[in-house]
Design a protein around this motif. Structure first.
Motif, PDB file in Angstrom:
ATOM      1  N   LEU A 145       0.805  -1.234   0.158  1.00 10.88           N
ATOM      2  CA  LEU A 145      -0.020   0.073   0.281  1.00 10.88           C
ATOM      3  C   LEU A 145       0.693   1.275  -0.127  1.00 10.88           C
ATOM      4  CD1 LEU A 145      -3.066   0.294  -0.126  1.00 10.88           C
ATOM      5  CD2 LEU A 145      -3.016   0.824   2.216  1.00 10.88           C
ATOM      6  N   PRO A 146       1.775   1.504   0.938  1.00 13.41           N
ATOM      7  CA  PRO A 146       2.617   2.624   0.973  1.00 13.41           C
ATOM      8  C   PRO A 146       3.236   2.954  -0.425  1.00 13.41           C
ATOM      9  CG  PRO A 146       3.166   1.235   2.997  1.00 13.41           C
ATOM     10  CD  PRO A 146       2.106   0.255   2.156  1.00 13.41           C
ATOM     11  N   ILE A 147       3.744   1.730  -1.200  1.00 16.23           N
ATOM     12  CA  ILE A 147       4.611   1.813  -2.478  1.00 16.23           C
ATOM     13  C   ILE A 147       3.644   2.633  -3.454  1.00 16.23           C
ATOM     14  CG2 ILE A 147       5.643   0.457  -4.110  1.00 16.23           C
ATOM     15  CD1 ILE A 147       6.781  -1.301  -1.779  1.00 16.23           C
ATOM     16  N   ILE A 148       2.080   1.776  -3.653  1.00 18.13           N
ATOM     17  CA  ILE A 148       1.139   2.147  -4.440  1.00 18.13           C
ATOM     18  C   ILE A 148       0.921   3.741  -4.127  1.00 18.13           C
ATOM     19  CG2 ILE A 148      -1.124   2.086  -5.152  1.00 18.13           C
ATOM     20  CD1 ILE A 148      -0.628  -1.057  -4.548  1.00 18.13           C
ATOM     21  N   VAL A 175       9.175   2.464   1.600  1.00 25.21           N
ATOM     22  CA  VAL A 175       8.881   3.558   1.130  1.00 25.21           C
ATOM     23  C   VAL A 175      10.310   4.614   1.047  1.00 25.21           C
ATOM     24  CG1 VAL A 175       8.002   5.944   1.395  1.00 25.21           C
ATOM     25  CG2 VAL A 175       6.695   3.737   2.239  1.00 25.21           C
ATOM     26  N   LEU A 176      10.993   4.713   1.718  1.00 24.97           N
ATOM     27  CA  LEU A 176      12.277   5.399   1.245  1.00 24.97           C
ATOM     28  C   LEU A 176      13.072   4.746   0.574  1.00 24.97           C
ATOM     29  CD1 LEU A 176      13.510   6.325   4.956  1.00 24.97           C
ATOM     30  CD2 LEU A 176      12.203   7.765   3.428  1.00 24.97           C
ATOM     31  N   SER A 177      13.118   3.644   0.236  1.00 27.43           N
ATOM     32  CA  SER A 177      14.044   2.868  -0.759  1.00 27.43           C
ATOM     33  C   SER A 177      13.405   3.157  -2.084  1.00 27.43           C
ATOM     34  CB  SER A 177      14.422   1.543  -0.738  1.00 27.43           C
ATOM     35  OG  SER A 177      13.749   0.975   0.720  1.00 27.43           O
ATOM     36  N   VAL A 178      12.116   2.890  -2.172  1.00 25.25           N
ATOM     37  CA  VAL A 178      11.447   3.024  -3.507  1.00 25.25           C
ATOM     38  C   VAL A 178      11.435   4.454  -3.920  1.00 25.25           C
ATOM     39  CG1 VAL A 178       9.124   2.762  -4.819  1.00 25.25           C
ATOM     40  CG2 VAL A 178       9.767   1.083  -3.071  1.00 25.25           C
ATOM     41  N   ALA A 179      11.297   5.481  -2.981  1.00 24.87           N
ATOM     42  CA  ALA A 179      11.300   6.911  -3.257  1.00 24.87           C
ATOM     43  C   ALA A 179      12.618   7.236  -3.720  1.00 24.87           C
ATOM     44  CB  ALA A 179      10.930   7.646  -1.955  1.00 24.87           C
ATOM     45  N   PHE A 180      13.732   6.503  -3.197  1.00 27.27           N
ATOM     46  CA  PHE A 180      15.144   6.900  -3.859  1.00 27.27           C
ATOM     47  C   PHE A 180      15.164   6.448  -5.114  1.00 27.27           C
ATOM     48  CE2 PHE A 180      19.588   6.389  -3.683  1.00 27.27           C
ATOM     49  CZ  PHE A 180      19.895   7.648  -3.253  1.00 27.27           C
ATOM     50  N   GLY A 181      14.489   5.220  -5.492  1.00 24.44           N
ATOM     51  CA  GLY A 181      14.601   4.439  -6.696  1.00 24.44           C
ATOM     52  C   GLY A 181      13.873   5.690  -7.853  1.00 24.44           C
ATOM     53  N   ILE A 182      12.878   6.268  -7.502  1.00 24.65           N
ATOM     54  CA  ILE A 182      12.118   7.210  -8.652  1.00 24.65           C
ATOM     55  C   ILE A 182      12.752   8.660  -8.315  1.00 24.65           C
ATOM     56  CG2 ILE A 182      10.291   5.444  -8.633  1.00 24.65           C
ATOM     57  CD1 ILE A 182       8.756   7.620  -6.851  1.00 24.65           C
ATOM     58  N   GLY A 183      13.958   8.649  -7.796  1.00 24.75           N
ATOM     59  CA  GLY A 183      14.388  10.128  -7.957  1.00 24.75           C
ATOM     60  C   GLY A 183      14.455  10.842  -6.671  1.00 24.75           C
ATOM     61  N   TRP A 184      14.114  10.465  -5.648  1.00 24.99           N
ATOM     62  CA  TRP A 184      14.210  11.270  -4.344  1.00 24.99           C
ATOM     63  C   TRP A 184      15.560  11.608  -3.936  1.00 24.99           C
ATOM     64  CZ3 TRP A 184      14.479   9.253   0.922  1.00 24.99           C
ATOM     65  CH2 TRP A 184      14.444  10.327   1.765  1.00 24.99           C
ATOM     66  N   ARG A 185      16.087  12.840  -3.850  1.00 29.37           N
ATOM     67  CA  ARG A 185      17.544  13.174  -3.572  1.00 29.37           C
ATOM     68  C   ARG A 185      17.555  14.062  -2.248  1.00 29.37           C
ATOM     69  NH1 ARG A 185      17.835   9.450  -5.883  1.00 29.37           N
ATOM     70  NH2 ARG A 185      18.886   9.087  -7.908  1.00 29.37           N
ATOM     71  N   PRO A 186      17.430  13.256  -1.172  1.00 31.43           N
ATOM     72  CA  PRO A 186      17.652  14.235   0.284  1.00 31.43           C
ATOM     73  C   PRO A 186      19.031  14.287   0.461  1.00 31.43           C
ATOM     74  CG  PRO A 186      17.519  11.561   0.546  1.00 31.43           C
ATOM     75  CD  PRO A 186      17.528  11.720  -0.887  1.00 31.43           C
ATOM     76  N   ARG A 187      19.225  15.253   1.481  1.00 27.38           N
ATOM     77  CA  ARG A 187      20.714  15.386   1.973  1.00 27.38           C
ATOM     78  C   ARG A 187      21.282  14.150   2.638  1.00 27.38           C
ATOM     79  NH1 ARG A 187      20.695  21.146   4.926  1.00 27.38           N
ATOM     80  NH2 ARG A 187      19.890  19.737   6.678  1.00 27.38           N
ATOM     81  N   PHE A 188      22.380  13.865   2.708  1.00 27.78           N
ATOM     82  CA  PHE A 188      22.954  12.717   3.089  1.00 27.78           C
ATOM     83  C   PHE A 188      23.944  12.917   4.439  1.00 27.78           C
ATOM     84  CE2 PHE A 188      21.642  10.754  -0.643  1.00 27.78           C
ATOM     85  CZ  PHE A 188      21.069   9.639  -0.353  1.00 27.78           C
ATOM     86  N   GLY A 189      23.465  13.750   5.148  1.00 27.08           N
ATOM     87  CA  GLY A 189      24.241  14.172   6.320  1.00 27.08           C
ATOM     88  C   GLY A 189      24.034  13.153   7.336  1.00 27.08           C
ATOM     89  N   ILE A 190      24.875  12.610   8.178  1.00 26.89           N
ATOM     90  CA  ILE A 190      24.668  11.437   9.181  1.00 26.89           C
ATOM     91  C   ILE A 190      23.832  12.051  10.204  1.00 26.89           C
ATOM     92  CG2 ILE A 190      25.592  10.269  10.917  1.00 26.89           C
ATOM     93  CD1 ILE A 190      27.743   9.506   9.100  1.00 26.89           C
ATOM     94  N   ALA A 191      24.131  13.263  10.670  1.00 24.52           N
ATOM     95  CA  ALA A 191      23.216  13.877  11.616  1.00 24.52           C
ATOM     96  C   ALA A 191      21.609  14.000  11.086  1.00 24.52           C
ATOM     97  CB  ALA A 191      23.676  15.431  12.011  1.00 24.52           C
ATOM     98  N   ASP A 192      21.520  14.617   9.909  1.00 24.93           N
ATOM     99  CA  ASP A 192      20.367  14.749   9.288  1.00 24.93           C
ATOM    100  C   ASP A 192      19.554  13.486   9.305  1.00 24.93           C
ATOM    101  OD1 ASP A 192      21.050  17.521   8.623  1.00 24.93           O
ATOM    102  OD2 ASP A 192      21.769  16.747   6.572  1.00 24.93           O
ATOM    103  N   TRP A 193      20.114  12.392   8.886  1.00 23.01           N
ATOM    104  CA  TRP A 193      19.455  11.213   8.872  1.00 23.01           C
ATOM    105  C   TRP A 193      19.187  10.542  10.411  1.00 23.01           C
ATOM    106  CZ3 TRP A 193      17.131   7.770   5.463  1.00 23.01           C
ATOM    107  CH2 TRP A 193      17.095   8.398   3.849  1.00 23.01           C
TER     108      TRP A 193
END
Lengths: 298, 258
Positions: B34-37, B120-138
């Motif tokens: 469901l989340p992916i859909i 959801v995060l991995s699929v989002a990443f697969g379709i072009g989601w580009r967040p910041r990658f700081g360890i503190a942010d995550w």
């Protein structure tokens, strides 16, 4: 709604609470098993008061309630292991005990199957096994065989008897006279929250007679005649039947029939039946007598 | 004795609930699918009309919160099911703290939700989601998410206790799923009519969502800063957690004592 329900279970014996639906059997069990608090009164289980020290009571008891209390998504073995772990057994001993119980209760073949796929009888047996993971001092069985087929019922009775031989005391509730007769040393009759009679099972049987003779009569007049001539256990005006205690002998049956025929009443049909709970109430209590007549018991 | 038994019962209850989650394959599958859909639906169907070409960047935190709503419904139903089955009598007649059954359900709920969020995060990443990658942010975003999911899981347990049947629990929890739509989850509050705008900008879900948005994308949709959102979000979660915990333990005693 319980009203002065006094009872005492002797150590190592079986007491049956016998009564119709709504008599208060389950309420009584739930109070004794610390699931509900009584509004008043006092109950002591294995030396501990149920309201002031419920945890000590829970250590001494096991409950097999009216509804099967196992997890239907887990397998039989997982269910028993879970109970054993909850009771504080270490993992390897929990596993060993589960396997042992599954064998004992004839469930070894289905040990790895989810309980949801079990038959009613298998679920009941697993439920009883779950109550015996550690040996309780007092085992509560709330209508343990309601809804079971006759073969499963006999099997469950045998398992309960085996536990009693191991020294477990049992408090059983049932609607079936036969079940009380099979298992119990003492029977307590409960009706609308009151103990209406109690005593050794053998005495109870002696009072109802071993069989009941049911007479199907042709008309009202005949039924009235039967009521005058015979000590009826009960009569039903709707179906024109009358019932008398009987020892099941040909001699006694013939005597009853002749008595009516001499006075011009031909009995349409004769049946010998096992005495039921209604008969017991009828023979033991005057309220039962009045009530059975107003209810026109089937 | 009571205490040691009480503690040893906790992992047993947790493993029971995790097993149950895995044994309901269709429910588990739906919960993950469901989340992916929804993600694909929002990004490609609804997001297509939005002038931003990176709607996925905007919507990810909101979708995670929406998915947590679905998870809440599963948890409420699971608790209501336990309470309406004979098994609760079995637990309560054992010398253990029977309310640990709720703890088991909540831990299983948190695990389910975290798996769904990760998916959801991995699929989002697969379709072009580009967040910041700081360890503190995550770490910060993960902390906010876990706090929110824990609080929501206890709320769900409470809903499961209030509802008398699994069906009722499901309908109660269904109402929760409307809340994200009137937050900044899918569109910024400033695009809403004024009646909804104030509510959407300040309701409890918004600071939770905006905290993740700040950490992943570097800015919020409301113009508020990270500290403000993190503080408000945490305060809301803490309040929800305390109320739900207190309510659940009261309800558990009350529902089972009579």
């Amino acid at each position: 709604m319980l009203d002065r329900a006094d009872l005492l279970v002797e150590e190592g014996s079986v007491l049956a609470l016998l009564g119709p639906n709504g008599a208060g059997k389950t309420t009584l069990i739930r109070i004794l098993a610390t699931l509900v608090r009584a509004d008043c009164g006092r109950a002591v289980v294995a030396g501990h008061d149920v309201s002031t020290d419920p945890v000590a009571v829970r250590r001494a008891i096991s409950l097999t309630g009216q509804h099967v209390a196992v997890d239907d998504k887990l397998t039989g073995r997982e269910n028993l292991e879970m109970i054993a772990r909850l009771l504080g057994l270490p993992r390897h001993r929990a596993r060993g005990r589960a396997v042992e119980l599954l064998g004992l209760f004839g469930l070894a073949d289905v040990a790895g199957q989810q309980v949801g796929r079990y038959s009613g009888g298998m679920k009941r047996r697993l439920d009883l096994a779950a109550s015996l993971v550690t040996k309780p001092r007092l085992l509560f069985l709330d209508e343990p065989t309601t809804g079971l087929d006759p073969a499963s019922r006999v099997q469950l009775w045998a398992e309960v008897r085996a536990q009693v031989e191991e020294g477990v005391s049992v408090l059983l509730t049932t609607q079936y006279l036969e079940e009380a007769d099979q298992l119990a040393d003492t029977v307590v009759l409960l009706d609308r929250g009151r103990v209406v009679a109690s005593g050794p099972t053998a005495d109870l049987k002696a009072r109802t007679g071993s069989m009941v003779l049911r007479l199907q009569l042709p008309d009202e007049a005949c039924l009235t005649l039967a009521a005058q001539q015979l000590p009826l256990l009960r009569r039903d005006d709707g179906t024109l039947t009358a019932e008398v205690a009987s020892d099941g002998s040909g001699e006694q049956v013939r005597a009853v029939l002749e008595r009516l025929e001499e006075r011009g009443c031909q009995v349409a049909k004769v049946v010998l039946v096992e005495p039921s709970l209604d008969h017991v109430f009828f023979s033991l209590t005057s309220t039962g007598r009045a009530e059975a007549q107003t209810r026109g018991v089937a | 004795m009571t205490e040691t038994l009480g503690l040893s019962a906790a992992p047993v209850m947790v493993s029971r609930c995790l097993r149950r989650s895995l044994r309901e394959p269709d429910a588990f599958f739906t919960a993950l699918l469901l989340p992916i859909i929804l993600l694909l639906l929002f990004v490609y169907v609804l997001g297509g009309d939005m002038r931003t070409n990176s709607y996925v960047d905007y919507v990810v935190p909101g979708l995670i919160v929406l998915c947590a709503g679905f998870g809440a419904s599963t948890t409420a139903v699971a608790v209501a099911t336990d309470m309406s089955n004979g098994i609760i009598d079995r637990f309560r007649s054992l010398p253990i703290r029977a309310s640990l059954v709720l703890f088991g359900q909540v831990v299983a709920s948190v695990m389910r939700n975290l798996i769904a969020s990760a998916l959801v995060l991995s699929v989002a990443f697969g379709i072009g989601w580009r967040p910041r990658f700081g360890i503190a942010d995550w770490l910060g975003a993960a902390a906010m998410l876990v706090f929110f999911i824990v609080a929501l899981s206890w709320l769900s347990a409470g809903i499961g206790l209030v509802a008398r049947t699994p069906e009722a629990a499901s309908s109660f929890a269904f109402l929760l799923m409307f809340l994200p739509y009137v937050s900044t989850a899918f569109v910024p509050a400033r695009t809403m009519p004024w009646v909804l705008r104030g509510f959407a900008a300040h309701q409890p879900l918004t600071p939770v969502i905006e905290t993740m948005r700040c950490l992943w994308m570097g800015h919020s949709s409301t113009g508020t800063n990270l500290a403000h959102n993190a503080l408000a979000g945490s305060a809301y979660c803490a309040a929800l957690l305390v109320l739900s915990l207190a309510g659940s333990s009261w309800l558990f005693g009350n529902r089972t004592g009579r």
